[in-house]
Design a protein around this motif. Structure first.
Motif, PDB file in Angstrom:
ATOM      1  N   ARG A 154      -4.996 -13.342  22.129  1.00 18.97           N
ATOM      2  CA  ARG A 154      -5.836 -12.377  22.849  1.00 18.97           C
ATOM      3  C   ARG A 154      -7.209 -12.368  22.196  1.00 18.97           C
ATOM      4  N   ALA A 155      -8.245 -12.602  22.988  1.00 17.40           N
ATOM      5  CA  ALA A 155      -9.605 -12.613  22.448  1.00 17.40           C
ATOM      6  C   ALA A 155     -10.002 -11.209  22.018  1.00 17.40           C
ATOM      7  N   LEU A 156     -10.798 -11.133  20.967  1.00 17.48           N
ATOM      8  CA  LEU A 156     -11.291  -9.852  20.485  1.00 17.48           C
ATOM      9  C   LEU A 156     -12.583  -9.514  21.224  1.00 17.48           C
ATOM     10  N   ALA A 157     -12.549  -8.411  21.955  1.00 11.19           N
ATOM     11  CA  ALA A 157     -13.723  -8.031  22.744  1.00 11.19           C
ATOM     12  C   ALA A 157     -14.844  -7.512  21.862  1.00 11.19           C
ATOM     13  N   THR A 158     -14.505  -7.038  20.666  1.00 10.78           N
ATOM     14  CA  THR A 158     -15.510  -6.501  19.753  1.00 10.78           C
ATOM     15  C   THR A 158     -16.372  -7.622  19.178  1.00 10.78           C
ATOM     16  N   LYS A 159     -17.543  -7.256  18.677  1.00  8.46           N
ATOM     17  CA  LYS A 159     -18.450  -8.227  18.079  1.00  8.46           C
ATOM     18  C   LYS A 159     -18.310  -8.182  16.562  1.00  8.46           C
ATOM     19  N   LYS A 160     -18.211  -9.339  15.949  1.00  8.42           N
ATOM     20  CA  LYS A 160     -17.950  -9.398  14.509  1.00  8.42           C
ATOM     21  C   LYS A 160     -19.110  -8.864  13.671  1.00  8.42           C
ATOM     22  N   LYS A 161     -20.302  -8.818  14.233  1.00  7.74           N
ATOM     23  CA  LYS A 161     -21.449  -8.294  13.491  1.00  7.74           C
ATOM     24  C   LYS A 161     -21.505  -6.768  13.518  1.00  7.74           C
ATOM     25  N   LYS A 162     -20.692  -6.154  14.381  1.00 10.93           N
ATOM     26  CA  LYS A 162     -20.597  -4.698  14.449  1.00 10.93           C
ATOM     27  C   LYS A 162     -19.454  -4.218  13.554  1.00 10.93           C
ATOM     28  N   SER A 163     -19.520  -2.973  13.127  1.00 11.19           N
ATOM     29  CA  SER A 163     -18.533  -2.444  12.183  1.00 11.19           C
ATOM     30  C   SER A 163     -17.113  -2.497  12.720  1.00 11.19           C
ATOM     31  N   ASP A 164     -16.917  -2.128  14.001  1.00 10.82           N
ATOM     32  CA  ASP A 164     -15.557  -2.129  14.537  1.00 10.82           C
ATOM     33  C   ASP A 164     -15.016  -3.544  14.665  1.00 10.82           C
ATOM     34  N   GLY A 165     -15.882  -4.489  15.040  1.00  9.39           N
ATOM     35  CA  GLY A 165     -15.461  -5.881  15.150  1.00  9.39           C
ATOM     36  C   GLY A 165     -15.149  -6.482  13.794  1.00  9.39           C
ATOM     37  N   GLN A 194     -11.766  -5.047  12.698  1.00  9.65           N
ATOM     38  CA  GLN A 194     -10.658  -5.596  13.469  1.00  9.65           C
ATOM     39  C   GLN A 194     -10.282  -6.989  12.981  1.00  9.65           C
ATOM     40  N   ARG A 195     -11.287  -7.795  12.701  1.00  7.14           N
ATOM     41  CA  ARG A 195     -11.024  -9.147  12.218  1.00  7.14           C
ATOM     42  C   ARG A 195     -10.479  -9.127  10.786  1.00  7.14           C
ATOM     43  N   LEU A 196     -10.998  -8.230   9.972  1.00  7.21           N
ATOM     44  CA  LEU A 196     -10.513  -8.115   8.607  1.00  7.21           C
ATOM     45  C   LEU A 196      -9.040  -7.687   8.587  1.00  7.21           C
ATOM     46  N   ALA A 197      -8.650  -6.812   9.509  1.00  4.24           N
ATOM     47  CA  ALA A 197      -7.251  -6.382   9.592  1.00  4.24           C
ATOM     48  C   ALA A 197      -6.341  -7.557   9.938  1.00  4.24           C
ATOM     49  N   LEU A 198      -6.795  -8.442  10.804  1.00  4.18           N
ATOM     50  CA  LEU A 198      -6.002  -9.635  11.132  1.00  4.18           C
ATOM     51  C   LEU A 198      -5.870 -10.550   9.920  1.00  4.18           C
ATOM     52  N   LEU A 199      -6.949 -10.676   9.153  1.00  2.00           N
ATOM     53  CA  LEU A 199      -6.910 -11.518   7.962  1.00  2.00           C
ATOM     54  C   LEU A 199      -5.967 -10.940   6.904  1.00  2.00           C
ATOM     55  N   GLU A 200      -5.880  -9.617   6.842  1.00  2.96           N
ATOM     56  CA  GLU A 200      -4.997  -8.981   5.857  1.00  2.96           C
ATOM     57  C   GLU A 200      -3.530  -9.267   6.140  1.00  2.96           C
ATOM     58  N   ARG A 201      -3.196  -9.605   7.366  1.00  3.03           N
ATOM     59  CA  ARG A 201      -1.812  -9.964   7.691  1.00  3.03           C
ATOM     60  C   ARG A 201      -1.425 -11.294   7.046  1.00  3.03           C
ATOM     61  N   VAL A 202      -2.421 -12.139   6.836  1.00  2.00           N
ATOM     62  CA  VAL A 202      -2.171 -13.448   6.221  1.00  2.00           C
ATOM     63  C   VAL A 202      -2.405 -13.388   4.719  1.00  2.00           C
ATOM     64  N   PHE A 203      -3.540 -12.811   4.332  1.00  2.00           N
ATOM     65  CA  PHE A 203      -3.888 -12.639   2.918  1.00  2.00           C
ATOM     66  C   PHE A 203      -3.966 -11.135   2.639  1.00  2.00           C
ATOM     67  N   PRO A 204      -2.922 -10.535   2.065  1.00  2.17           N
ATOM     68  CA  PRO A 204      -2.901  -9.081   1.849  1.00  2.17           C
ATOM     69  C   PRO A 204      -4.100  -8.552   1.065  1.00  2.17           C
ATOM     70  N   ASN A 205      -4.701  -9.386   0.228  1.00  2.00           N
ATOM     71  CA  ASN A 205      -5.860  -8.944  -0.555  1.00  2.00           C
ATOM     72  C   ASN A 205      -7.184  -9.386   0.077  1.00  2.00           C
ATOM     73  N   ALA A 206      -7.161  -9.650   1.380  1.00  2.00           N
ATOM     74  CA  ALA A 206      -8.365 -10.128   2.066  1.00  2.00           C
ATOM     75  C   ALA A 206      -9.531  -9.161   1.911  1.00  2.00           C
ATOM     76  N   ARG A 207      -9.274  -7.866   2.010  1.00  2.00           N
ATOM     77  CA  ARG A 207     -10.353  -6.889   1.909  1.00  2.00           C
ATOM     78  C   ARG A 207     -11.039  -6.962   0.552  1.00  2.00           C
ATOM     79  N   ASP A 208     -10.246  -7.091  -0.497  1.00  2.00           N
ATOM     80  CA  ASP A 208     -10.831  -7.191  -1.836  1.00  2.00           C
ATOM     81  C   ASP A 208     -11.653  -8.466  -1.990  1.00  2.00           C
ATOM     82  N   MET A 209     -11.129  -9.583  -1.463  1.00  2.00           N
ATOM     83  CA  MET A 209     -11.855 -10.849  -1.569  1.00  2.00           C
ATOM     84  C   MET A 209     -13.173 -10.792  -0.822  1.00  2.00           C
TER      85      MET A 209
END
Length: 240
Positions: A151-162, A165-180
């Motif tokens: 499912r495509a993400l309708a949000t824009k990655k340069k905006k805070s919500d986008g 949203q993308r960071l949350a998806l990355l955390e599913r793969v790399f649990p420490n994605a936010r810290d990195m």
């Protein structure tokens, strides 16, 4: 030890995340050749830059056309047509437009011309390097589309919500994605590395870390360009 690497172009060169064993590190290299000189043979690299290029034909690259369909109308514009190979010889935008019209009957967008130096840099490296490193093209929005259950993400990655949203998806793969991501943004100023450069490099790393059998390509049966480089966009889907 071989490495998995995700790369995105940034204002100061190339931003990357690399994984060796269980350790993930990041950095910036001014040139693509310097980055690859640091990698052992048999490393797996995914990079957000067009690799296989067409010489002629108005239809453009099949992979670009097909991923626009996958992403749908809302995000299709995030995949702009890659330049044809002759444009890499252009010295300025006017010359690039003329070469593009001559080869494929269409003018080159300013957005595509802006990344032509980086496309040229990678193209020259791939054509002239004898290194045994797997280097494949990804597109971040296709990567996130796959991580989001196709499912495509309708949000824009340069905006805070986008971004979130993308960071949350990355955390599913790399649990420490936010810290990195936070650490990378703290280490480099925005004039050198943009926030979305970091996200895009990390999602490219997701694909680079996937086993070969988990990789999928658009189109499913890619062809090579006149220099023998595959015209494809690669992605992977999370395990269920």
């Amino acid at each position: 030890m071989t490495k998995s690497v995700g790369i995105d172009g940034c204002k100061s060169g190339w931003f990357f995340f690399q994984k060796a064993g269980e350790e993930i590190t990041f950095g910036v290299e001014e040139s693509i050749s310097n980055l690859f000189d640091s990698l052992p043979d048999n490393s797996k690299v995914c990079i957000d830059i067009p690799i296989g290029l067409i010489d002629q034909g108005s239809a453009g690259r099949v992979c670009d056309v097909e991923v626009r369909k996958l992403l749908g109308r809302a995000k299709a514009s995030s995949v702009f047509p890659a330049p044809c190979r002759s444009v890499l010889l252009a010295r300025n935008y006017e010359e690039a437009k003329a070469l593009s019209v001559q080869a494929i009957g269409k003018k080159l967008s300013k957005q595509a011309f802006a990344i032509t130096p980086k496309i040229r840099e990678v193209d020259e490296f791939l054509r002239n390097s004898g290194r045994k490193v797997s280097i494949r093209e990804v597109h971040p929005e296709v990567c996130f589309w796959a991580l989001n259950g196709r499912r495509a993400l309708a949000t824009k990655k340069k905006k805070s919500d986008g971004f979130e949203q993308r960071l949350a998806l990355l955390e599913r793969v790399f649990p420490n994605a936010r810290d990195m991501v936070s650490e990378a943004l703290d280490d480099y100023p925005r004039k050198s590395v943009a926030r979305d450069d970091v996200l895009d490099a990390l999602v490219a790393l997701v694909v680079a870390c996937a086993p070969d059998e988990a990789l999928q390509t658009v189109p499913t049966s890619p062809v090579a360009d006149s220099e023998g480089l595959p015209i494809e966009i690669v992605f992977t889907e999370p395990k269920h």
